[in-house]
Design an enzyme around this catalytic site. Structure first.
Site: not given
Length: 751
Positions: A41, A96, A321
């Site tokens: 950071y 997914k 798919n």
């Protein structure tokens, strides 16, 4: 093969435990010291910010953008459930996301947008563009999905891909290429009928036409019949683009003489008469889910020459798919692609088709319980083919580079393919293979501790997962009450409860046990108490007499005590050749640690025995064993009397002329770290060890528990080997899934 039964309770528990949801975030950099925080950071992070400001392409070097895909929906067309809204679609989108990670190592985050306004949706997605390397649109209803995808593709400089359209189209095209090859037909000549003019159907025809199918040879149908030139009812611009010049007006008319039927519509839409009317060697892709337009059985009953595919996993030729989208994005991300274009989709389809024509690896055959070879029942690769990860993305990347969408073309494709092979977690294929073997074996497994809710849940899952038959040792009322308390009241009738009161074999068991124990201080009353009242002994007696194929125990009692009880029935002492082998799975690696159960302080001959049993278990798990004898010393330094037996054990194996790699003594880093191993070029190990033989049971136990608690490893075992029957002993901290894994090991009859 037994069918898997999933209940609402199973599904809800899966999504709730061990933590709600299906994925979490882990840091890839150290975040422990002040220096780490300063680099991650402020102030260190300012440096890459300045680099990206000066050169936006550097975002792919200094951030996770290049391996991050958003799965985005508004929930207007969730699975087959319809418009459930954004929030209710989240479980699907999380699913997914984890498929991206599981199959192609693509990081993914799900985003659900609470709007049905295409403009608002597109604006929201476009504004998030800097975050992601690609956008996967999902479960958006037609025709809005067409509008949204087209607009985002025009407005964004990263791949935007609506999987409901193009994912189905790519896999359909791959299967069709092979089906036509088997039929001796060419895509430019065949008559194609498509039923279902939604997103997937329109995408299928568009892709097939891009691959050579002729416009007027492709007839699209919807609920009102054929979409023909001049039709006005129920039309839109996307349907009109596929209106054919034809006299056919109904699906039945269109099917007459058709070579190919593609269905993305509804159950029962196709009749056997329609199939009879098709051309010779018809190709039928009935892809409606969960029930196809016509089942393979119905089609083959009237046309033996038909090649049939569905969207279901319980039939051959599944149009799935998951064969497409992970690898399309993998290839597109790796070239820092601006889009996924038709050329990349066609390359994906052609690579899938080519893969199905090759010999299928043994591990795939093992996972499916049968030998697969290119033919009418195998025209599409299986989702678990390990070659997908390195074959499909390379084809996609090449097509993307050739068509100019790559920001950073890949220079060395061979090195790229090799890197893809190393991305995937090999432990997943091992566990999948074991589950497939268990389903094929259909073993009867006895769960000894029917008084524990975890054991009961595991027994229910074992049976409902189609692994075989579960027997539970317990009292009827107790099992019923505990299952009901767990929300599994419907499972009471499914499980078979066994105990001394309901068996006809108790006297046989007692006679057997008395003969074994009569000279060890046990009288008939002692034997009765053991056989009739101790669940571990009773289950072991069932196994010994062939009334079960495997046994799982140990969830409620310490393993040493359980082993002592099992010894009443089986010869499981160190001198009997029994060995406990524990599998540890962590960060894509699997190692076996032995002996974790039987030998307290083995000598060099015992260690050699342990190595042989460990190697045997490794081979049962699909590993080629590489055995390392561990110590705090490496090849004689530092010199220690305690390490001497680890030094001698390999020499014992030298004399036995075993057929696996082994080496030692060595520290664990030398055994597992290739860099550390390079300092010892004379080592006989050709790679990192996967079977670790430790000096004593206490060091084995410490090692396993340390890896489990500090490293977050998955532990399976100890696998009790060498007693002739599959007896698997869980730990008292086992989860339901741990117990189920042990039942799978028992079902595979690994001993």
């Amino acid at each position: 093969m037994a069918k898997t039964k999933l209940t609402r309770e199973d599904a809800l528990a899966f999504h709730m435990q061990p933590t709600p949801g299906k994925w979490e975030i882990q840091a890839t950099v150290p975040m422990t010291t002040q220096r780490d925080l300063s680099l991650a950071y402020s102030p260190g992070v300012a440096i890459p910010c300045e680099e990206i400001h000066a050169n936006p392409a550097a975002a792919y070097d200094y951030t996770n953008k290049g391996n991050l895909v958003a799965v985005i929906t508004n929930g207007t067309a969730v699975l087959g459930l319809g418009n459930l809204g954004a929030l209710a679609s989240k479980p699907v989108m999380e699913g997914k996301s984890v498929l991206f990670k599981r199959f192609a190592d693509v990081n993914s985050i799900d985003i659900e947008l609470d709007t049905e306004d295409p403009d608002a949706f597109c604006n929201a997605v476009r504004l998030m563009g800097p975050t992601f390397g690609g956008i996967n649109l999902e479960d958006i209803k037609a025709p809005e999905c067409f509008i949204i995808e087209q607009r985002l593709k025009e407005e964004m400089d990263i791949p935007v891909f609506h999987d409901d359209q193009h994912g189905t189209a790519v896999i359909c095209a791959a299967g069709l290429l092979n089906a036509l090859h088997l039929s001796g037909k060419k895509i430019e000549d065949v008559k194609i009928v498509l039923n279902g003019a939604g997103a997937a159907g329109i995408a299928c025809l568009e892709l097939l036409k891009a691959m050579g199918a002729q416009h007027n040879n492709c007839i699209m149908c919807d609920t009102k019949g054929v979409i023909y030139q001049g039709r006005t009812e129920g039309m839109n611009q996307w349907k009109s683009a596929h209106a054919a010049t034809t006299k056919a007006r109904s699906l039945a008319d269109a099917m007459d003489g058709a070579d190919v039927f593609l269905g993305v519509s509804a159950k029962g839409a196709v009749t056997q008469d329609m199939v009879i009317s098709m051309a010779p060697n018809p190709v039928i892709f009935a892809m409606a889910n969960p029930d196809p337009e016509i089942t393979p059985e119905e089609a083959h009953a009237v046309r033996e020459d038909a090649i049939v595919a569905t969207g279901r996993s319980d039939y051959p030729n599944q149009v799935n798919n998951v064969l497409g989208f992970p690898y399309l994005f993998r290839g597109a991300l790796d070239i820092h692609g601006r889009a996924i274009n038709d050329a990349m989709k066609i390359a994906c389809a052609e690579a899938l088709a080519a893969l199905a024509r090759e010999d299928v690896p043994d591990e795939v055959a093992m996972a499916y319980g049968k030998k697969l070879s290119f033919g009418r029942d195998y025209i599409i690769p299986t989702p678990f083919d390990p070659r997908l990860i390195h074959r499909i993305p390379t084809a996609v990347a090449r097509a993307g580079m050739k068509t100019g969408v790559a920001r950073r073309p890949i220079v060395d494709m061979d090195a790229y393919e090799a890197s893809l092979k190393s991305r995937m977690d090999p432990t997943a294929s091992i566990l999948r293979s074991l589950n497939a073997r268990a389903r094929a074996a259909q073993s009867t497994v006895v769960f000894a501790e029917g008084d524990d809710p975890r054991v009961l849940r595991a027994a229910v899952l074992y049976q409902r997962s189609g692994m075989g038959k579960a027997l539970v040792v317990g009292r009827d009322s107790d099992v019923r009450n505990k299952l009901t308390a767990e929300g599994l009241a419907d499972a009471v009738s499914e499980l078979t409860i066994v105990n001394a009161a309901n068996t006809e074999h108790l006297e046989t068991y007692k006679d057997f046990l008395y003969k074994r124990l009569q000279r060890k201080g046990f009288d008939t009353q002692d034997v009765h108490r053991l056989a009739a009242r101790d669940r571990h002994v009773f289950a072991a007696l069932m196994l010994a007499h062939g009334h079960a194929d495997g046994m799982v125990t140990g969830a409620t009692r310490k393993s040493a005590h359980v082993l002592e009880l099992i010894n009443h029935v089986f010869d499981a002492q160190p001198h009997d050749g029994a060995v406990g082998v524990t599998a540890v799975l962590n960060k894509g690696r699997i190692i076996l640690i032995a002996d974790t159960l039987v030998h307290e302080w083995p000598d060099e001959n015992d260690l050699a025995d342990i190595a042989e049993r460990g190697a045997s278990v490794a081979r049962e798990l699909g590993l080629e064993p590489r055995v390392a004898f561990l110590s705090f010393s490496t090849f004689g330094y530092p010199v220690s009397e305690r390490a001497e037996k680890m030094h001698q054990a390999p020499r014992v194996l030298d004399q036995r002329r075993v057929n696996f790699e082994y080496e030692g003594e060595m520290t664990v880093d030398v055994a597992l770290n290739p860099k550390a191993m390079e300092h010892y070029p004379f080592s006989r190990l050709t790679g990192p060890a996967n079977v670790l033989v430790v000096p004593a049971r206490h060091s084995a136990s410490i090692s396993v528990k340390l890896l489990q608690e500090m490293g977050g490893a998955t532990v399976i075992g100890p696998i009790l080997s060498g007693i002739g029957k599959p007896v698997q002993i869980c730990s008292t901290v086992s989860t339901v899934n741990d117990i189920l894994n042990m039942a799978v090991i028992a079902a595979c009859r690994i001993d």
